[in-house]
Scaffold this active site. Sequence first.
Site, short mmCIF file in Angstrom:
data_model
loop_
_atom_site.label_atom_id
_atom_site.label_comp_id
_atom_site.label_asym_id
_atom_site.label_seq_id
_atom_site.Cartn_x
_atom_site.Cartn_y
_atom_site.Cartn_z
N ASP A 116 0.84 -1.21 0.00
CA ASP A 116 0.00 0.00 0.00
C ASP A 116 0.87 1.25 0.00
O ASP A 116 1.84 1.34 0.76
CB ASP A 116 -0.86 0.04 1.28
CG ASP A 116 -2.26 -0.50 1.06
OD1 ASP A 116 -2.68 -0.63 -0.10
OD2 ASP A 116 -2.93 -0.79 2.07
N GLU A 159 -13.78 -2.86 -1.82
CA GLU A 159 -13.99 -3.06 -0.38
C GLU A 159 -15.39 -2.63 0.04
O GLU A 159 -15.79 -1.49 -0.22
CB GLU A 159 -12.93 -2.28 0.41
CG GLU A 159 -13.10 -2.46 1.92
CD GLU A 159 -11.90 -2.02 2.76
OE1 GLU A 159 -10.89 -1.59 2.19
OE2 GLU A 159 -12.00 -2.11 4.01
O1 KIV Z 1 -4.80 -2.11 4.18
C1 KIV Z 1 -5.35 -3.19 3.91
O2 KIV Z 1 -5.19 -4.20 4.59
C2 KIV Z 1 -6.22 -3.22 2.75
C3 KIV Z 1 -7.15 -4.38 2.64
C4 KIV Z 1 -8.32 -4.12 3.52
C5 KIV Z 1 -7.55 -4.64 1.23
O3 KIV Z 1 -6.23 -2.32 1.96
#
Ligand code: KIV
Length: 265
Positions: free
Chosen positions: A85, A183
């Site tokens: 991310d 989501e």
């Molecule tokens: O940060 C995370 O774990 C996510 C998932 C909920 C897809 O983005």
Amino acid sequence: MDLPRTIPELRSMKAQGVKIAALTAYDAGFAAAMEEAGLDLVLVGDSLGMVVQGHATTLPVTLDQMVYHTSCVRRGLKRAVLVADLPFMSYAAPGPALESAARLVREAGAQMVKLEGGRKRLEVVRALTEQDIPVCAHLGLLPQAVHRLGGYGVQGRDQAAARILLEEAQLLQAAGAELLVLECVPAALAREVTAALHIPTIGIGAGPHCDGQVLVSYDMLGITPGKRPRFSKNFLETAGDIRAAFRQFVQEVRAGRFPGPEHSY
Ligand code: KIV
């Protein structure tokens, strides 16, 4: 030895109707156990901020922390695709987004970066893909927008919101996104989006029709305190140990047994 999974291979899985199984990890030990269990994709989510660091939101997570945890997970993985991310405010414009993503790829070994949002992220998605950095987009409930959304509720419930989400998914694909996380959206909407795209969709609280499923590992092991979200399931309860829980998750996703109607909106 199994060859590493690739992003084009994830697309072939969609084409062949083979469901993609994904979980979040934050360290090498869990990553190695997921590897053994046959996960296709491991996400270093900024859920790190909530499940590991104990914050109320994902917003305090820094890029340095994401680089550190992604490099830990990298050392535990061989075959699964590693996605990291981009944390809050690390991709507000193409320049910073390129620098942030380059650190996740170059220093930490991520194969793909994930970012939240639709129309307003198109320029950033184009900038990253033009530099050959694969992008996973994320629509529906956007945890980094929790203050604007006012909580963690289901998104896309009315017709207008559903239409916008479908349009944004198509725009993100056209801008170069290679994967889309959905989501907390109604199952019927996720089915429509999945059918409209050639890139795979990975659902979390988005029903059974997505091309794959992802869960936060701490939720599916029952570690996260408080009430488990409706869309999650405690796999440790029935599997008995962590490796077996990961294996059971992969089996149930592949067979289309998870998520069931009781996990969907
Ligand atoms: O940060 C995370 O774990 C996510 C998932 C909920 C897809 O983005």
